[in-house]
Motif scaffolding. Structure first.
Motif, PDB file in Angstrom:
ATOM      1  N   GLN A  57       9.975   0.595  -8.192  1.00 31.73           N
ATOM      2  CA  GLN A  57       8.741   1.262  -8.606  1.00 31.73           C
ATOM      3  C   GLN A  57       8.246   0.740  -9.957  1.00 31.73           C
ATOM      4  O   GLN A  57       7.038   0.672 -10.199  1.00 31.73           O
ATOM      5  N   LEU A  58       9.169   0.365 -10.830  1.00 34.88           N
ATOM      6  CA  LEU A  58       8.776  -0.237 -12.115  1.00 34.88           C
ATOM      7  C   LEU A  58       8.055  -1.551 -11.882  1.00 34.88           C
ATOM      8  O   LEU A  58       7.027  -1.837 -12.520  1.00 34.88           O
ATOM      9  N   VAL A  59       8.564  -2.369 -10.970  1.00 34.69           N
ATOM     10  CA  VAL A  59       7.907  -3.636 -10.632  1.00 34.69           C
ATOM     11  C   VAL A  59       6.488  -3.380 -10.143  1.00 34.69           C
ATOM     12  O   VAL A  59       5.528  -4.027 -10.586  1.00 34.69           O
ATOM     13  N   HIS A  60       6.359  -2.434  -9.229  1.00 36.23           N
ATOM     14  CA  HIS A  60       5.041  -2.126  -8.671  1.00 36.23           C
ATOM     15  C   HIS A  60       4.070  -1.686  -9.766  1.00 36.23           C
ATOM     16  O   HIS A  60       2.904  -2.111  -9.789  1.00 36.23           O
ATOM     17  N   ALA A  61       4.539  -0.840 -10.687  1.00 37.31           N
ATOM     18  CA  ALA A  61       3.669  -0.348 -11.752  1.00 37.31           C
ATOM     19  C   ALA A  61       3.220  -1.483 -12.668  1.00 37.31           C
ATOM     20  O   ALA A  61       2.043  -1.564 -13.049  1.00 37.31           O
ATOM     21  N   ILE A  62       4.142  -2.375 -13.032  1.00 35.67           N
ATOM     22  CA  ILE A  62       3.790  -3.474 -13.939  1.00 35.67           C
ATOM     23  C   ILE A  62       2.828  -4.437 -13.259  1.00 35.67           C
ATOM     24  O   ILE A  62       1.826  -4.873 -13.850  1.00 35.67           O
ATOM     25  N   VAL A  63       3.101  -4.779 -12.015  1.00 37.91           N
ATOM     26  CA  VAL A  63       2.249  -5.725 -11.285  1.00 37.91           C
ATOM     27  C   VAL A  63       0.831  -5.167 -11.125  1.00 37.91           C
ATOM     28  O   VAL A  63      -0.155  -5.906 -11.181  1.00 37.91           O
ATOM     29  N   GLU A  64       0.729  -3.844 -10.956  1.00 41.07           N
ATOM     30  CA  GLU A  64      -0.584  -3.225 -10.794  1.00 41.07           C
ATOM     31  C   GLU A  64      -1.296  -2.982 -12.125  1.00 41.07           C
ATOM     32  O   GLU A  64      -2.407  -2.455 -12.149  1.00 41.07           O
ATOM     33  N   GLY A  65      -0.654  -3.343 -13.230  1.00 41.93           N
ATOM     34  CA  GLY A  65      -1.284  -3.202 -14.529  1.00 41.93           C
ATOM     35  C   GLY A  65      -1.054  -1.869 -15.214  1.00 41.93           C
ATOM     36  O   GLY A  65      -1.708  -1.566 -16.217  1.00 41.93           O
ATOM     37  N   HIS A  66      -0.121  -1.064 -14.720  1.00 41.65           N
ATOM     38  CA  HIS A  66       0.175   0.236 -15.329  1.00 41.65           C
ATOM     39  C   HIS A  66       1.511   0.163 -16.067  1.00 41.65           C
ATOM     40  O   HIS A  66       2.422   0.966 -15.835  1.00 41.65           O
ATOM     41  N   THR A  67       1.617  -0.788 -16.981  1.00 41.54           N
ATOM     42  CA  THR A  67       2.903  -1.085 -17.599  1.00 41.54           C
ATOM     43  C   THR A  67       3.444   0.088 -18.412  1.00 41.54           C
ATOM     44  O   THR A  67       4.604   0.494 -18.244  1.00 41.54           O
ATOM     45  N   GLY A  68       2.638   0.621 -19.313  1.00 44.48           N
ATOM     46  CA  GLY A  68       3.103   1.706 -20.171  1.00 44.48           C
ATOM     47  C   GLY A  68       3.535   2.921 -19.384  1.00 44.48           C
ATOM     48  O   GLY A  68       4.599   3.508 -19.612  1.00 44.48           O
ATOM     49  N   VAL A 310       8.300 -13.535 -10.654  1.00 43.30           N
ATOM     50  CA  VAL A 310       8.052 -14.186  -9.367  1.00 43.30           C
ATOM     51  C   VAL A 310       6.647 -13.857  -8.872  1.00 43.30           C
ATOM     52  O   VAL A 310       5.908 -14.736  -8.405  1.00 43.30           O
ATOM     53  N   GLU A 311       6.264 -12.570  -8.963  1.00 40.54           N
ATOM     54  CA  GLU A 311       4.924 -12.160  -8.525  1.00 40.54           C
ATOM     55  C   GLU A 311       3.843 -12.908  -9.295  1.00 40.54           C
ATOM     56  O   GLU A 311       2.824 -13.310  -8.732  1.00 40.54           O
ATOM     57  N   GLN A 312       4.059 -13.103 -10.594  1.00 44.86           N
ATOM     58  CA  GLN A 312       3.072 -13.817 -11.407  1.00 44.86           C
ATOM     59  C   GLN A 312       3.026 -15.296 -11.043  1.00 44.86           C
ATOM     60  O   GLN A 312       1.950 -15.898 -10.984  1.00 44.86           O
ATOM     61  N   THR A 317      -0.346 -11.187  -8.981  1.00 40.18           N
ATOM     62  CA  THR A 317      -0.706 -10.228 -10.024  1.00 40.18           C
ATOM     63  C   THR A 317      -1.608 -10.922 -11.035  1.00 40.18           C
ATOM     64  O   THR A 317      -1.583 -12.159 -11.163  1.00 40.18           O
ATOM     65  N   HIS A 318      -2.391 -10.149 -11.747  1.00 42.42           N
ATOM     66  CA  HIS A 318      -3.288 -10.700 -12.763  1.00 42.42           C
ATOM     67  C   HIS A 318      -2.635 -10.751 -14.143  1.00 42.42           C
ATOM     68  O   HIS A 318      -3.307 -11.053 -15.135  1.00 42.42           O
ATOM     69  N   LEU A 319      -1.359 -10.463 -14.220  1.00 42.32           N
ATOM     70  CA  LEU A 319      -0.665 -10.541 -15.505  1.00 42.32           C
ATOM     71  C   LEU A 319      -0.647 -11.978 -16.015  1.00 42.32           C
ATOM     72  O   LEU A 319      -0.540 -12.937 -15.233  1.00 42.32           O
ATOM     73  N   ALA A 321       1.122 -15.173 -18.089  1.00 38.45           N
ATOM     74  CA  ALA A 321       2.497 -15.680 -18.099  1.00 38.45           C
ATOM     75  C   ALA A 321       3.341 -15.050 -19.204  1.00 38.45           C
ATOM     76  O   ALA A 321       4.492 -14.651 -18.958  1.00 38.45           O
ATOM     77  N   PRO A 322       2.831 -14.910 -20.436  1.00 35.24           N
ATOM     78  CA  PRO A 322       3.643 -14.241 -21.465  1.00 35.24           C
ATOM     79  C   PRO A 322       3.976 -12.795 -21.123  1.00 35.24           C
ATOM     80  O   PRO A 322       5.079 -12.328 -21.389  1.00 35.24           O
ATOM     81  N   SER A 323       3.030 -12.075 -20.527  1.00 34.98           N
ATOM     82  CA  SER A 323       3.284 -10.678 -20.164  1.00 34.98           C
ATOM     83  C   SER A 323       4.371 -10.585 -19.099  1.00 34.98           C
ATOM     84  O   SER A 323       5.279  -9.739 -19.180  1.00 34.98           O
ATOM     85  N   ALA A 324       4.283 -11.449 -18.084  1.00 33.66           N
ATOM     86  CA  ALA A 324       5.306 -11.447 -17.036  1.00 33.66           C
ATOM     87  C   ALA A 324       6.665 -11.890 -17.587  1.00 33.66           C
ATOM     88  O   ALA A 324       7.707 -11.341 -17.217  1.00 33.66           O
ATOM     89  N   SER A 325       6.648 -12.861 -18.484  1.00 35.41           N
ATOM     90  CA  SER A 325       7.905 -13.336 -19.079  1.00 35.41           C
ATOM     91  C   SER A 325       8.547 -12.257 -19.933  1.00 35.41           C
ATOM     92  O   SER A 325       9.780 -12.120 -19.978  1.00 35.41           O
ATOM     93  N   ALA A 326       7.715 -11.474 -20.611  1.00 31.49           N
ATOM     94  CA  ALA A 326       8.250 -10.398 -21.454  1.00 31.49           C
ATOM     95  C   ALA A 326       9.015  -9.371 -20.638  1.00 31.49           C
ATOM     96  O   ALA A 326       9.937  -8.727 -21.144  1.00 31.49           O
ATOM     97  N   ALA A 327       8.638  -9.220 -19.368  1.00 36.10           N
ATOM     98  CA  ALA A 327       9.361  -8.291 -18.502  1.00 36.10           C
ATOM     99  C   ALA A 327      10.801  -8.729 -18.275  1.00 36.10           C
ATOM    100  O   ALA A 327      11.643  -7.915 -17.874  1.00 36.10           O
TER     101      ALA A 327
END
Length: 412
Positions: A57-68, A310-312, A317-319, A321-327
């Protein structure tokens, strides 16, 4: 004529250790060869299902742009899982008598975590916590029953400790979360979490429980192994899916290689020292046990981060590269730093050994800004940290054995 041997006497009752119901009394802290039971291992494996659901569920939230929002929900649900696991773990270390009632109540706790797991997706997507809290309450009521059994089987300060644990489990407060508006829940959750963590500090003042240091270290180590194993499984499925659906082998190979190096390094640094020798008192053990929340939550988040990367990489996802890497890099840095704080620093000699893991954590964070190569770079940094740690330890060992020879070599 020789007389035949007399038949053995018929016992009217089963041996004490085979009786289905026994007193729930404290075990000795000095037991030799105390190891994890099959029930405890089964308990851990069922809990990892809930951890995997929270990670997905954390993956889904981050990929959808609801990181916080996703991170907040993840931390809250992970706390519920971890706290129930930790209470059972320390209780079992002190009081596991493996009778029928003990096993049955433990299985009820497992049922509770499965109920909690069923509500994880609703908690993330709809902010509905009814099923999660119901599962949590089932687990905690079962734990209350265990402590009441201890109170019945003991007296004096030990009975006081058991009653404090049984009464201080904050059940009403958790149920109250259901009636609160959504905006206020995180703050009330924080208060409830602090109250929960204060219960052992208060209860153990009457009579410290007889938990077993080696057994506790093994229990925590096994859950760490299972968490890292689940991380590998989640990342492997994500990479396989990316290759099958998008044929993006070139983009995914650096992530797969870097992720594998990170997880290998995480295993190495965690098990590099025999931590049970450090667990001598409640003061040390409380800090160590509570601190493992960060180890478990970051270890599981590494797998979620690899899925996000991987999704990025395959464009799902529209994240950036730095945002996805930070995950990936941020939970990796947190894992390394926490392992150093709880484990490694007690066994390191000299500033070079002491600074290795903190410096590695900092370099892993810097890798965030290396674009598509961030995960691979972080993995290489973690692997080099392991190599440096092994080299420094070997050097210090040789120096301790042959101090005169080494100092004369320097002069030459």
């Amino acid at each position: 004529m020789t007389s035949s041997p007399a038949p053995p006497p018929v016992c009217s009752a089963a041996p004490a250790h085979h009786r289905p119901l026994r007193r729930l009394t404290a075990r000795s802290r000095d037991e030799t060869h105390r190891s994890v039971s099959s029930l405890e291992l089964f308990f851990d494996l069922c809990f990892i299902v809930a951890i995997a659901q929270a990670g997905a569920q954390l993956v889904h939230a981050i990929v959808e742009g609801h990181t916080g929002e996703g991170i907040l929900n993840y931390l809250m649900i992970f706390f519920a899982i971890w706290w129930a696991w930790m209470n059972f773990t320390w209780f079992a270390s002190a009081y596991d008598n493996d009778d029928v009632l003990y096993r049955t109540v433990t299985l009820i706790q497992i049922a509770g975590v499965l109920v909690l797991t069923a509500g994880v997706s609703q908690a993330f997507e709809e902010h509905t916590y009814l099923v999660v809290i119901l599962g949590y309450v089932i687990m905690r009521l079962a734990m209350t029953a265990q402590w009441l059994r201890v109170a019945r089987s003991s007296q004096g300060p030990e009975r006081t400790t058991a009653l404090r644990y049984a009464i201080g489990l904050c059940q009403i407060g958790w149920l109250g979360l259901l009636a609160l508006p959504e905006a206020g829940r995180p703050w009330v959750f924080l208060v409830m979490a602090l109250l929960e963590m204060a219960v052992p500090l208060y209860a153990e003042r009457a009579h410290p429980t007889s938990w077993h240091p080696h057994h506790i270290a093994e229990r925590y180590g096994l859950l760490t192994l299972i968490v890292l194993g689940e991380t590998i499984a989640a990342a492997t499925v994500a990479v396989k899916s990316g290759i099958d659906e998008h044929e993006a082998l070139g983009e995914l190979l650096p992530i797969a290689a870097g992720g594998l190096l990170i997880i290998f390094a995480a295993w190495w640094v965690y098990f590099a020292v025999p931590i049970h020798g450090h667990l001598r008192s409640n003061r040390q053990s409380f800090l160590w046990g509570y601190g493992h929340y960060l180890i478990f939550v970051s270890g599981a988040a590494i797998g979620a981060g690899l899925e996000v990367a991987v999704e990025q990489a395959v464009g799902k996802t529209h994240l950036s590269a730095p945002s996805a890497s930070a995950a990936v890099t941020l939970p990796t840095a947190l894992f390394l730093l926490t392992v150093w704080a709880l484990h490694s620093r007690f066994y390191k000699v000299g500033i070079a050994q002491q600074s290795a893991l903190p410096a590695t954590a900092l370099l892993v964070v810097v890798c965030t800004f290396l674009g598509d190569w961030a995960v691979l770079a972080a993995g290489l940094v973690a692997a080099l940290a392991v190599a440096a740690g092994v080299t420094l330890t070997a050097y210090e060992g040789a120096r301790a054995v042959h101090p005169v020879h080494l100092s004369s070599s320097r002069r030459t």
